[in-house]
Design a protein around this motif. Structure first.
Motif, PDB file in Angstrom:
ATOM      1  N   GLU A 141       0.754  -1.138   0.113  1.00  0.00           N
ATOM      2  CA  GLU A 141       0.126   0.035  -0.056  1.00  0.00           C
ATOM      3  C   GLU A 141       0.885   1.494  -0.101  1.00  0.00           C
ATOM      4  N   VAL A 142       2.266   1.005   0.385  1.00  0.00           N
ATOM      5  CA  VAL A 142       3.123   2.382   0.402  1.00  0.00           C
ATOM      6  C   VAL A 142       3.162   2.635  -1.125  1.00  0.00           C
ATOM      7  N   TRP A 143       3.051   2.045  -2.117  1.00  0.00           N
ATOM      8  CA  TRP A 143       3.161   2.300  -3.484  1.00  0.00           C
ATOM      9  C   TRP A 143       1.780   2.160  -4.189  1.00  0.00           C
ATOM     10  N   PRO A 144       0.822   3.352  -3.944  1.00  0.00           N
ATOM     11  CA  PRO A 144      -0.277   3.097  -4.394  1.00  0.00           C
ATOM     12  C   PRO A 144      -0.485   2.758  -6.059  1.00  0.00           C
ATOM     13  N   LEU A 145       0.337   3.332  -6.946  1.00  0.00           N
ATOM     14  CA  LEU A 145       0.269   2.981  -8.454  1.00  0.00           C
ATOM     15  C   LEU A 145       0.462   1.525  -8.611  1.00  0.00           C
ATOM     16  N   LEU A 146       1.809   1.107  -7.834  1.00  0.00           N
ATOM     17  CA  LEU A 146       1.817  -0.451  -8.132  1.00  0.00           C
ATOM     18  C   LEU A 146       0.816  -1.118  -7.253  1.00  0.00           C
ATOM     19  N   HIS A 147       0.359  -0.865  -6.383  1.00  0.00           N
ATOM     20  CA  HIS A 147      -0.532  -1.563  -5.581  1.00  0.00           C
ATOM     21  C   HIS A 147      -1.851  -1.757  -6.438  1.00  0.00           C
ATOM     22  N   GLY A 148      -2.410  -0.702  -7.097  1.00  0.00           N
ATOM     23  CA  GLY A 148      -3.432  -0.778  -8.054  1.00  0.00           C
ATOM     24  C   GLY A 148      -3.283  -1.646  -9.157  1.00  0.00           C
ATOM     25  N   MET A 149      -1.994  -1.546  -9.689  1.00  0.00           N
ATOM     26  CA  MET A 149      -1.504  -2.355 -10.916  1.00  0.00           C
ATOM     27  C   MET A 149      -1.528  -3.802 -10.464  1.00  0.00           C
ATOM     28  N   THR A 150      -1.090  -4.044  -9.178  1.00  0.00           N
ATOM     29  CA  THR A 150      -1.062  -5.468  -8.925  1.00  0.00           C
ATOM     30  C   THR A 150      -2.401  -6.065  -8.503  1.00  0.00           C
ATOM     31  N   GLN A 151      -3.391  -5.392  -7.734  1.00  0.00           N
ATOM     32  CA  GLN A 151      -4.674  -5.692  -7.468  1.00  0.00           C
ATOM     33  C   GLN A 151      -5.334  -6.032  -8.826  1.00  0.00           C
TER      34      GLN A 151
END
Length: 943
Positions: free
Chosen positions: A810-820
């Motif tokens: 969650e620290v990395w919102p862009l990567l979090h969204g891409m992974t989800q």
């Protein structure tokens, strides 16, 4: 029409037609008061508005605005103002005010006609101010139309006119006296506490303009283009409108005003203070000049110097008393009031009520008197630096000892305006230098300092005074460093890298600080120019030979610029720079940025930006703002901040003549725009980066354009094109990978599946993994985990996704969204529709919060494909409002709770403890204005 000289203290400018511009910047409250006065005038009459303020605060501009508004509304305007030579003529200003109406004097009764005749002819006993005011009002009533009286510079009018105007201001608001539809606006300068407020009516004191209005006025004046110079003007002017439109750094050498941290006064600015200057007794003028020139505020030093100048100690004390009584200066006993300046003797200081009077007085005094005052101060002040400055102003020939004392002064602390003191000291030291190389080195130090503060024109003026043939080893190395910081330096090719390394070796023992700067310049060329292994090896070998240790701060920056993967983990210099160590922490921030260690870099960069702004080092700001943009792209929960940082960094880089940093900022703008779905802007910025890269010879900046064009293609569904562009970042085996490749790896993996390039993408990921076996930043570890999950065979994908979604993502919102999103899409393809909804919903929430509209819509489309009806989710506008209030993680938790999941169930899905979920809900409920899960479900539109 108002007299022509009224514009001398105005905000309004004069246009090409020669007519005064009545538009104003700021002053909304005062404009409203003028409008209210004019609205009431035809109905009730008698309103009086009294405007006071320091010289240059825009009183005349407001008066001009009021006259124009009155004329537009059909109100007749009669005006008067101070004129040179009329102060001794009784009723001269009043006659000018009433002259257009005097044609109706024959219509007046005999008593009033007699009063006016006596006042303006002087043939009979002069009437009292009250009698004359009453007669004037009867005359104005005879005009049978609304009248606005505009009186400028009341305090400078002849005494008889001034007293009569004050009587008018007393009679007009008195409703018991019939006056007809007559109003009046009066201006006068506020000097000390001597202003006169009217007994009735409205009194307004004009203060400084707000920061925003001050910037707008400087821009409208159009006299300044450089960012550093603009900041100096804003700091010196302190919101004074006249100063904002008049002050500049100028094209000549820095003069007396720079010695006390001020810009030189123009004739127009000096004229605003001339009345006070001319009405002082001669001793008081000399004391005022001495106080203005003195770089020490100490009262005793000023009195001693004034006594020498006047050859009379009593006259000096009398002169100072006159200045204090007139409100021009004050005596201050509190040590804090000196701003940290050294004060001798009894500790009392002399402070100007209006700091702008200092440069104005210097301008008004003769050159001979200024020289004499400097000589007296040089003999009277006991501080070595202060005495050296004043003595140097009187020395014509070489004096190396004095030059060295001035040079040490320039090495002191800095402030936004303190750079003027340092530059003036270096320029003066250069003038006094005993040999050509010392002179050139001091001028180069001044040029380097000017570049650091964003004063490029000043730096160029210093450099143009240098003859390179007179330089020795140190001078040539310093010239190389300064040239590398000036516009046009990018034209030098690879050979410049060798020159920088050779110069660094040559001066290592003599000037370690210059050595570090030369090596950093060489490493930056390696980073952005298309150089080969030979140049990088040369820079690394030279840096290793000159470093103090393997974790020397500047050496780690060199290593980060030439081969980031060789930087030891964690990338912390030894010794670690403590808070307040600006240079050390600046180097630390660069290392962490270049190695993608954004969690460490972000607070450091913010700290360094604030530190550089505080001391006026505006030339360094792009080096902090561009990396801050990089951090915000990955760490930010919404990209408005990243966009603002990129735009500001580009503006500052352009206005401080740093085209390379302007191109990098434009590259960041292109990337942010493409991520936000603003594809036209992204492509426009990418084209600018490509043009700049070719012009500057910095081919590595093309990779920023590649990322932007690839993200644009991907966002528009052209995944094959996106993959080809991203793949080009990994084709040169001789170029060390940097952040562009590491960022590109995540987007390459994302595009590989729809482009049918999974096998090739796996090879790229495997190669990058082989390069990072010794360790990498947390972001790169997460990117590698994401790429492994996206590219994994179906049998391994779920485990890889779970690994990629471990707590901390969650620290990395862009990567979090891409992974989800990737996980949700994979689950849906495996027909695990119900399970896919949570990660897809999370991805949509994260993307909407970031401002990634196209990605959010893609996630929403996948979510709809799972059969999740639109009425199971909140309306678009409601979701947007909620997303602005909650963080991405809070938004995900709130949506799951709205669907009825327990804290434990939410925790299992998001890999959080039930206690952590409860803590989040405790914060979420008041933010959304709900107090129960039922209300939360209603807010989200859930059943």
């Amino acid at each position: 029409m108002i007299s022509a000289h009224v514009g001398t203290e105005a905000i309004g400018l004069t246009g090409a037609s020669g007519l005064a511009d009545t538009s104003l910047v700021g002053r909304a409250r005062e404009r409203e008061l003028v409008s209210a006065l004019l609205t009431d005038l035809p109905r009730v009459g008698g309103p009086v508005l009294h405007l006071s303020g320091a010289p240059g605060t825009g009183k005349s501009a407001l008066l001009r605005f009021a006259a124009a508004e009155a004329a537009r509304q059909g109100v007749r305007v009669l005006s008067t103002a101070w004129a040179p030579g009329e102060e001794g003529l009784p009723h001269a200003a009043l006659h000018g005010l009433l002259r257009p109406a005097l044609t109706r004097v024959g219509d007046l009764p005999d008593p009033e006609r007699t009063v006016l005749h006596a006042a303006f002819t002087g043939l009979a006993a002069r009437p009292t101010p009250t009698e004359l005011a009453a007669a004037a009002l009867r005359l104005l009533a005879a005009l049978s139309e609304p009248v606005l009286l505009c009186v400028d510079d009341l305090d400078r009018l002849d005494a008889h006119s001034r007293d009569t105007v004050r009587s008018l201001a007393t009679i007009l608001p008195d409703r018991s006296t019939p006056t007809g539809p007559v109003g009046m606006i009066v201006t006068e300068r506020a000097v000390g506490d001597a202003t006169w407020p009217p007994p009735l009516g409205t009194a307004v004191t004009l203060g400084p303009l707000s920061d925003a209005h001050a910037r707008a006025l400087v821009a409208r004046a159009g006299r300044i283009t450089g960012y550093g110079e603009e900041q100096l003007v804003l700091a010196v002017a302190r919101g004074n409108p006249l100063a904002l439109t008049e002050l500049t750094l100028g094209g000549d050498r820095l003069g007396d005003a720079a010695g006390f941290g001020m810009l030189p006064a123009t004739p127009r600015l000096a004229e605003a203070y001339a009345h006070d200057w001319e009405h002082l007794a001669a001793p008081a003028r000399d004391v005022l000049l001495t106080a203005a020139l003195s770089i020490s505020p100490g009262r005793q030093g000023i009195l001693r110097a004034s006594a020498l100048l006047l050859d009379d100690a009593d006259a000096a004390r009398t002169g100072l008393a006159e200045l204090i009584a007139g409100g021009l200066v004050v005596e201050v006993a509190d040590a804090q009031e000196s701003g940290g300046e050294a004060v001798q003797d009894d500790g009392a200081r002399v402070r100007f009520r209006d700091p702008l009077m200092r440069p104005a007085v210097v301008r008004l005094a003769s050159a001979a008197r200024r020289m004499a005052a400097h000589a007296a101060l040089g003999r009277s002040l006991t501080g070595p630096a202060q005495s050296a400055w004043h003595t140097a102003q009187c020395v014509a020939g070489p004096d190396e000892e004095l030059a060295r004392r001035l040079e040490s002064t320039a090495a002191g602390g800095r402030s936004v305006t303190g750079v003027l003191v340092a530059l003036a000291a270096l320029e003066t030291a250069a003038r006094l230098s005993a040999d050509p190389e010392s002179r050139a080195v001091r001028l180069l130090r001044a040029a380097e300092l000017a570049c650091d503060h964003g004063l490029v024109d000043q730096a160029l003026r210093n450099v143009r005074q240098i003859d390179p043939t007179e330089l020795g080893t140190l001078g040539r190395a310093l010239l190389l460093r300064v040239h590398d910081a000036l516009p046009g330096s990018s034209a030098a090719g690879r050979e410049r890298i060798a020159e920088l390394c050779e110069a660094a070796r040559a001066v290592a023992a003599q000037d370690p600080a210059l050595t570090r700067k030369l090596m950093l310049a060489a490493a930056r060329r390696c980073r952005w120019q298309q150089v080969g292994p030979g140049e990088r090896d040369l820079v690394l070998r030279t840096a290793e030979a000159l470093r103090a240790g393997p974790r020397d701060g500047w050496y780690l920056v060199v290593l980060s610029l030439t081969d980031p993967l060789r930087v030891p983990r964690p990338p912390v210099p030894e010794p670690a720079p403590r808070a307040g160590e600006v240079e050390g922490r600046s180097l630390f921030s660069q290392v962490t940025t270049l190695t993608n260690d954004f969690e460490q870099a972000a607070p450091l960069l913010e700290e360094m930006e604030a530190a550089f702004r505080a001391v006026g080092r505006y030339g360094q700001l792009p080096l902090m703002l561009v990396p801050r943009t990089m951090c915000q792209i990955w760490l930010g929960t919404e990209w408005h901040t990243a966009l603002a940082l990129a735009e500001e960094s580009r503006m500052i880089a352009e206005r401080t003549a740093q085209p390379d940093w302007a191109a990098r900022a434009t590259g960041m703008l292109a990337i942010v725009a493409s991520l936000r779905g603003e594809y036209d802007r992204a492509l426009e910025c990418a084209a600018e980066v490509e043009e700049s890269s070719l012009r500057l010879g910095q081919d590595r900046q093309l990779s920023l354009a590649v990322l932007a064009r690839a993200l644009t293609a991907s966002g528009m569904g052209r995944y094959a094109e996106a993959y080809v562009r991203l793949r080009s970042l990994f084709t040169d085996p001789t170029t060390p990978y940097a952040f562009e490749q590491f960022w590109g790896l995540s987007f390459l993996a994302e595009a590989a599946l729809p482009a049918g390039e999974q096998a090739d993408a796996r090879k790229v990921v495997a190669h990058v993994r082989s390069l990072t076996r010794s360790g990498c930043s947390p972001l790169l570890e997460r990117i590698m985990a994401y790429a492994d999950a996206v590219l994994a065979p179906d049998g391994e994908a779920e485990g890889r996704y779970r690994q990629a979604l471990l707590p901390g993502i969650e620290v990395w919102p862009l990567l979090h969204g891409m992974t989800q999103f990737g996980y949700g899409a994979w689950l849906r393809r495996r027909r695990r529709v119900t399970e896919s909804r949570t990660p897809l919903s999370t991805a949509e929430s994260v993307f909407r919060a970031l401002g990634a509209a196209s990605r959010a819509e893609q996630a929403a489309s996948e979510l709809r494909a799972t059969g999740w009806a639109a009425d199971e989710r909140p309306a678009e506008d409601d979701l947007t409002d909620i997303a602005r209030v909650l963080s991405p993680q809070q938004l995900t938790i709130a949506r799951l709770a709205a669907r009825g999941l327990s804290n434990r169930a939410i925790g299992e899905q998001l890999r959080l403890s039930p206690r952590t979920v409860a803590s989040h809900l405790y914060q979420i409920f008041p933010k959304l204005g709900v107090s129960s899960r039922a209300q939360l479900a209603a807010r989200f539109g859930a059943e």
